[in-house]
Design a protein around this motif. Structure first.
Motif, PDB file in Angstrom:
ATOM      1  N   ASN A  60       1.524   5.869  -2.180  1.00 53.02           N
ATOM      2  CA  ASN A  60       0.346   4.759  -1.662  1.00 53.02           C
ATOM      3  C   ASN A  60      -0.919   5.561  -2.055  1.00 53.02           C
ATOM      4  O   ASN A  60      -1.308   6.628  -2.405  1.00 53.02           O
ATOM      5  CB  ASN A  60       0.609   4.715  -0.185  1.00 53.02           C
ATOM      6  N   GLY A  61      -2.020   4.814  -1.738  1.00 52.52           N
ATOM      7  CA  GLY A  61      -3.707   5.302  -1.937  1.00 52.52           C
ATOM      8  C   GLY A  61      -3.647   6.388  -0.974  1.00 52.52           C
ATOM      9  O   GLY A  61      -4.610   7.234  -1.580  1.00 52.52           O
ATOM     10  N   THR A  62      -3.487   6.517   0.443  1.00 54.25           N
ATOM     11  CA  THR A  62      -3.423   7.719   1.180  1.00 54.25           C
ATOM     12  C   THR A  62      -2.981   8.924   0.358  1.00 54.25           C
ATOM     13  O   THR A  62      -3.594  10.055   0.256  1.00 54.25           O
ATOM     14  CB  THR A  62      -2.931   7.284   2.456  1.00 54.25           C
ATOM     15  N   ALA A  63      -1.780   8.843  -0.192  1.00 45.25           N
ATOM     16  CA  ALA A  63      -0.900   9.817  -0.869  1.00 45.25           C
ATOM     17  C   ALA A  63      -2.001  10.397  -1.967  1.00 45.25           C
ATOM     18  O   ALA A  63      -1.964  11.665  -2.085  1.00 45.25           O
ATOM     19  CB  ALA A  63       0.358   9.564  -1.076  1.00 45.25           C
ATOM     20  N   GLU A 157     -13.414  10.001  -5.553  1.00 43.45           N
ATOM     21  CA  GLU A 157     -13.707   8.762  -5.375  1.00 43.45           C
ATOM     22  C   GLU A 157     -12.350   8.097  -4.506  1.00 43.45           C
ATOM     23  O   GLU A 157     -11.349   7.883  -5.344  1.00 43.45           O
ATOM     24  CB  GLU A 157     -14.107   8.137  -6.575  1.00 43.45           C
ATOM     25  N   ASP A 158     -12.748   7.438  -3.554  1.00 42.71           N
ATOM     26  CA  ASP A 158     -11.775   6.526  -2.988  1.00 42.71           C
ATOM     27  C   ASP A 158     -12.013   5.233  -3.281  1.00 42.71           C
ATOM     28  O   ASP A 158     -12.965   4.517  -2.993  1.00 42.71           O
ATOM     29  CB  ASP A 158     -11.994   6.534  -1.357  1.00 42.71           C
ATOM     30  N   ALA A 159     -11.468   5.017  -4.594  1.00 40.11           N
ATOM     31  CA  ALA A 159     -11.527   3.846  -5.249  1.00 40.11           C
ATOM     32  C   ALA A 159     -10.515   2.550  -4.965  1.00 40.11           C
ATOM     33  O   ALA A 159     -10.163   1.930  -5.684  1.00 40.11           O
ATOM     34  CB  ALA A 159     -11.306   4.209  -6.929  1.00 40.11           C
ATOM     35  N   ALA A 160      -9.990   2.806  -3.700  1.00 43.88           N
ATOM     36  CA  ALA A 160      -8.918   1.706  -3.489  1.00 43.88           C
ATOM     37  C   ALA A 160      -9.269   0.532  -3.585  1.00 43.88           C
ATOM     38  O   ALA A 160      -8.627  -0.441  -3.637  1.00 43.88           O
ATOM     39  CB  ALA A 160      -8.583   2.243  -1.839  1.00 43.88           C
ATOM     40  N   HIS A 161     -10.880   0.049  -3.420  1.00 42.24           N
ATOM     41  CA  HIS A 161     -11.261  -1.243  -3.665  1.00 42.24           C
ATOM     42  C   HIS A 161     -11.734  -1.732  -4.924  1.00 42.24           C
ATOM     43  O   HIS A 161     -12.033  -2.696  -5.135  1.00 42.24           O
ATOM     44  CB  HIS A 161     -12.408  -1.583  -2.537  1.00 42.24           C
ATOM     45  N   ALA A 162     -11.827  -0.612  -5.846  1.00 38.10           N
ATOM     46  CA  ALA A 162     -12.588  -0.761  -6.939  1.00 38.10           C
ATOM     47  C   ALA A 162     -11.738  -0.956  -8.168  1.00 38.10           C
ATOM     48  O   ALA A 162     -12.203  -0.508  -9.331  1.00 38.10           O
ATOM     49  CB  ALA A 162     -13.468   0.241  -6.994  1.00 38.10           C
ATOM     50  N   PHE A 181      -6.596   5.244  -6.585  1.00 42.55           N
ATOM     51  CA  PHE A 181      -6.455   3.872  -6.155  1.00 42.55           C
ATOM     52  C   PHE A 181      -5.229   3.772  -5.278  1.00 42.55           C
ATOM     53  O   PHE A 181      -4.598   4.359  -5.253  1.00 42.55           O
ATOM     54  CB  PHE A 181      -6.365   3.131  -7.779  1.00 42.55           C
ATOM     55  N   SER A 182      -5.504   2.380  -5.057  1.00 40.68           N
ATOM     56  CA  SER A 182      -4.309   1.956  -3.963  1.00 40.68           C
ATOM     57  C   SER A 182      -3.901   0.713  -4.456  1.00 40.68           C
ATOM     58  O   SER A 182      -4.420  -0.093  -5.125  1.00 40.68           O
ATOM     59  CB  SER A 182      -4.962   1.481  -2.718  1.00 40.68           C
ATOM     60  N   PHE A 183      -2.297   0.616  -4.611  1.00 41.23           N
ATOM     61  CA  PHE A 183      -1.706  -0.621  -5.213  1.00 41.23           C
ATOM     62  C   PHE A 183      -0.995  -1.285  -3.919  1.00 41.23           C
ATOM     63  O   PHE A 183       0.167  -1.799  -4.040  1.00 41.23           O
ATOM     64  CB  PHE A 183      -0.841  -0.299  -6.183  1.00 41.23           C
ATOM     65  N   ILE A 186      -2.270  -5.866  -0.680  1.00 44.77           N
ATOM     66  CA  ILE A 186      -3.373  -6.891  -0.689  1.00 44.77           C
ATOM     67  C   ILE A 186      -4.465  -6.180  -1.709  1.00 44.77           C
ATOM     68  O   ILE A 186      -5.410  -6.878  -1.445  1.00 44.77           O
ATOM     69  CB  ILE A 186      -3.926  -7.158   0.642  1.00 44.77           C
ATOM     70  N   LYS A 187      -4.117  -5.198  -2.313  1.00 41.15           N
ATOM     71  CA  LYS A 187      -5.420  -4.720  -3.028  1.00 41.15           C
ATOM     72  C   LYS A 187      -5.373  -5.372  -4.627  1.00 41.15           C
ATOM     73  O   LYS A 187      -4.431  -6.308  -4.747  1.00 41.15           O
ATOM     74  CB  LYS A 187      -5.062  -3.151  -3.556  1.00 41.15           C
ATOM     75  N   ASN A 188      -6.412  -5.151  -5.533  1.00 40.87           N
ATOM     76  CA  ASN A 188      -6.653  -5.979  -6.748  1.00 40.87           C
ATOM     77  C   ASN A 188      -5.457  -6.139  -7.425  1.00 40.87           C
ATOM     78  O   ASN A 188      -5.379  -7.360  -7.987  1.00 40.87           O
ATOM     79  CB  ASN A 188      -7.754  -5.152  -7.307  1.00 40.87           C
ATOM     80  N   HIS A 324     -14.375  -4.935   8.358  1.00 40.55           N
ATOM     81  CA  HIS A 324     -14.058  -3.641   7.408  1.00 40.55           C
ATOM     82  C   HIS A 324     -14.861  -2.690   7.706  1.00 40.55           C
ATOM     83  O   HIS A 324     -16.244  -2.976   6.989  1.00 40.55           O
ATOM     84  CB  HIS A 324     -13.720  -4.067   6.057  1.00 40.55           C
ATOM     85  N   TYR A 325     -15.337  -1.882   8.461  1.00 45.88           N
ATOM     86  CA  TYR A 325     -13.946  -1.319   9.174  1.00 45.88           C
ATOM     87  C   TYR A 325     -14.589  -0.672  10.565  1.00 45.88           C
ATOM     88  O   TYR A 325     -15.957  -0.291  10.469  1.00 45.88           O
ATOM     89  CB  TYR A 325     -13.491  -0.146   8.660  1.00 45.88           C
ATOM     90  N   GLN A 326     -13.809  -0.470  11.599  1.00 52.61           N
ATOM     91  CA  GLN A 326     -14.247   0.015  12.527  1.00 52.61           C
ATOM     92  C   GLN A 326     -14.651   1.744  12.352  1.00 52.61           C
ATOM     93  O   GLN A 326     -13.828   2.170  11.789  1.00 52.61           O
ATOM     94  CB  GLN A 326     -13.225   0.146  13.898  1.00 52.61           C
TER      95      GLN A 326
HETATM   96  C1  PLP Z   1      -6.206   0.684   1.247  1.00 55.19           C
HETATM   97  C2  PLP Z   1      -7.373   1.741   1.412  1.00 55.19           C
HETATM   98  C3  PLP Z   1      -6.817   3.167   1.324  1.00 55.19           C
HETATM   99  C4  PLP Z   1      -5.375   3.689   1.232  1.00 55.19           C
HETATM  100  O1  PLP Z   1      -4.594   3.139   0.520  1.00 55.19           O
HETATM  101  P1  PLP Z   1      -2.918   2.908   0.996  1.00 55.19           P
HETATM  102  O2  PLP Z   1      -2.213   2.404  -0.179  1.00 55.19           O
HETATM  103  O3  PLP Z   1      -3.143   1.698   2.073  1.00 55.19           O
HETATM  104  O4  PLP Z   1      -2.495   4.266   1.506  1.00 55.19           O
HETATM  105  C5  PLP Z   1      -7.647   3.988   1.161  1.00 55.19           C
HETATM  106  N1  PLP Z   1      -8.837   3.864   1.425  1.00 55.19           N
HETATM  107  C6  PLP Z   1      -9.546   2.400   1.531  1.00 55.19           C
HETATM  108  C7  PLP Z   1     -10.933   2.100   1.594  1.00 55.19           C
HETATM  109  C8  PLP Z   1      -8.417   1.404   1.588  1.00 55.19           C
HETATM  110  O5  PLP Z   1      -8.854   0.217   1.614  1.00 55.19           O
END
Ligand code: PLP
Length: 386
Positions: A60-63, A157-162, A181-183, A186-188, A324-326
Motif C-alpha cells: 500500500n502507499g503507507t508502506a 514525495e507523498d505522491a499518493a494523489h498525483a 504512490f498509492s494504488f 479510489i486512487k487515480n 480532506h483532511y482533518q
Molecule cells: C492514500 C494516501 C496515502 C496512503 O496510501 P494507502 O495506499 O492508503 O496506504 C498516503 N498519503 C495520502 C495523501 C493519501 O491520500
C-alpha cells in the motif's frame, strides 16, 4: 422517473473496474500462484517504463512511504517536515520509523506545504521533508527541492494523489529524489490495495526490495523466478509489505487505462472550475488541469458558512461529499507544543470535497454544482434541491 433520478447516489469517489481487470484476476486464481511472482514483476516492469525509473511495488502507499523513509536511514530521534493537512498515513509512515513528523502550515492557493513556515521548524534533527501533492497538484516543487538542497534534506514525495500529474513537462515520480504512490481502491489507478516507490537511488531500491520481504536478502529475484530463498541473511528490521499477484494483475490492466482515467478527471475538474469560478463565496484551488491530474476536487467555502448543513443538504439528494483532511496536529499522538498553524486552522473548517471519479458525467457535475450553490445561497434556511 423523478424518484429514480433523485435516488441515484453520486459517490464521492469509487474504483472504476472493467472486464479486463476481472479477467486478469481470474487468470491469477486459475494459475493458483497468488503471492508475489510474475504478475508483480510485470507490473513493476510496466511502471519502470511509465516513469523511466526504478520501481518497487509494495502492499500500500503507507508502506511505500515507510520503506522509503527507512531506506534513507530515517529513524528514532530524527525529524521530518510534513504538512499538517494530509491523510494520517503520511504522519503514521514517519512515526513508524521512530522519527517525529513535524507539522507544517500550508499555502492557501494549492494547500501544499508552506516553505516559509517549514523553515521556522527546522532543527538540527531535521533529516527529510515529505511534500504532499495535495489533490494531485505539487505546489512549488522546484522550491521544495531548492529548500531541501540548502538544508541537506532527503525528499520523500507523498505522491499518493498525483499519479499521472505532469510538472514542467515531466511526470511526477520521473525526476527528483523519491516519490511514493498509492494504488488504493479510489486512487487515480488501483491494484485493490497497493503502492510503489519510484527513485533512481539504487541503494533505496535494493533496500526496499529486501525490506518488503521481512528483510530477507535478494528474495525478490527468487520469487520472480518462481522460487524463494531457503537460506538467507537478514541485516535489518523488515516488514511483510510485498504486493500479491492478484493485486498486480489489477494494476497492470488499470495502468493501460491511465489516459482514459486522467482525461476524464481533468475534464470534470475543468467543468467544476468553470461553473464555480463565477460564484462568490465558493473558492476553487489554483490548478492547471492540463498538467495536474485531480485526485479529489476540493473547494473552500466562504468564512462563516455552515459546512455541515451544506453536507447534509447534498447528502439528502444523494450527493456524497468529503473533508480532506482533518489536520494531524489536532490528533493526540501528534499534538505538541508547537508554533501555531494559522492557515491550516483557518482553512480546514471551510474545506469541502465534491464527487470526482472517472465514472461521473458532466451532467452529474452540473447537478452537484446546482445543489451546492442552492445550499450555500440559502445557508441559513431550509434548502430544497432536486
Ligand atoms: C492514500 C494516501 C496515502 C496512503 O496510501 P494507502 O495506499 O492508503 O496506504 C498516503 N498519503 C495520502 C495523501 C493519501 O491520500
Amino acid at each position: 422517473m423523478e424518484e429514480i433520478k433523485i435516488n441515484r447516489i453520486i459517490r464521492l469517489s469509487k474504483s472504476c473496474l472493467g472486464k479486463e481487470e476481472k479477467n486478469a484476476v481470474m487468470g491469477v486464481l486459475d494459475r493458483e500462484y497468488l503471492g508475489m511472482g510474475k504478475e508483480v514483476q510485470q507490473f513493476e516492469k510496466d511502471l519502470i517504463e511509465f516513469f523511466n525509473r526504478q520501481v518497487v511495488c509494495v502492499a500500500n502507499g503507507t508502506a511505500a512511504l515507510h520503506l522509503a523513509l527507512q531506506a534513507v536511514g530515517i529513524s528514532q530521534g530524527d525529524e521530518v517536515l510534513v504538512q499538517s493537512l494530509t491523510y494520517v498515513a503520511s504522519f503514521q509512515a514517519i512515526s513508524a520509523t521512530g522519527a517525529m513528523p513535524v507539522a507544517c502550515d500550508i499555502r492557501p492557493d494549492t494547500l501544499t506545504i508552506d516553505l516559509h513556515d517549514a523553515e521556522k521548524r527546522l532543527t538540527e534533527k531535521t533529516k527529510a521533508i515529505m511534500p504532499v501533492h495535495y489533490s494531485g497538484g505539487v505546489g512549488d516543487l522546484d522550491g521544495i527541492y531548492s529548500f531541501a538542497e540548502k538544508h541537506h534534506l532527503r525528499v520523500i514525495e507523498d505522491a499518493a494523489h498525483a499519479f499521472g500529474t505532469i510538472y514542467k513537462r515531466n511526470k511526477v515520480g520521473s525526476f527528483g529524489d523519491i516519490a511514493c504512490f498509492s494504488f488504493d481502491g479510489i486512487k487515480n489507478i488501483t491494484s485493490g490495495e497497493g503502492g510503489c516507490i519510484v527513485t533512481n537511488d539504487k541503494d533505496v531500491i535494493r533496500l526496499a526490495q529486501d525490506l518488503r520481504l521481512l528483510g530477507v536478502e535478494k528474495d525478490t529475484e527468487q520469487r520472480y523466478s518462481g522460487g524463494r530463498s531457503w537460506s538467507f541473511n537478514v541485516k535489518e528490521q523488515g516488514w511483510r509489505y510485498h504486493m500479491s499477484n492478484i493485486m498486480a494483475a489489477i494494476g497492470i490492466e488499470q495502468l493501460k487505462r491511465i489516459n482514459e482515467f486522467t482525461d476524464k478527471r481533468k475534464l470534470l475538474a475543468k467543468c467544476y472550475d468553470e461553473l464555480l469560478n463565477p460564484v462568490g463565496d465558493i473558492e476553487c484551488l489554483m490548478q492547471n488541469y492540463d498538467e495536474v491530474v485531480p485526485h479529489i476536487y476540493v473547494v473552500k467555502l466562504g468564512k462563516g458558512y455552515d459546512r455541515e448543513k451544506t453536507r447534509k443538504d447534498l447528502n439528502k439528494v444523494g450527493i456524497q461529499t468529503g473533508i480532506h483532511y482533518q489536520p494531524n496536529h489536532w490528533l493526540d499522538i501528534y499534538r505538541k507544543d508547537i508554533l501555531p498553524l494559522i492557515k491550516v486552522d483557518e482553512i480546514y473548517p471551510r474545506l469541502l470535497s465534491l464527487p470526482l471519479h472517472p465514472d461521473l458525467e458532466i451532467e452529474d457535475v452540473r447537478r452537484v454544482v446546482d445543489c451546492l450553490i442552492n445550499s450555500v445561497v440559502n445557508n441559513n434556511e431550509e434548502t430544497v434541491c432536486s
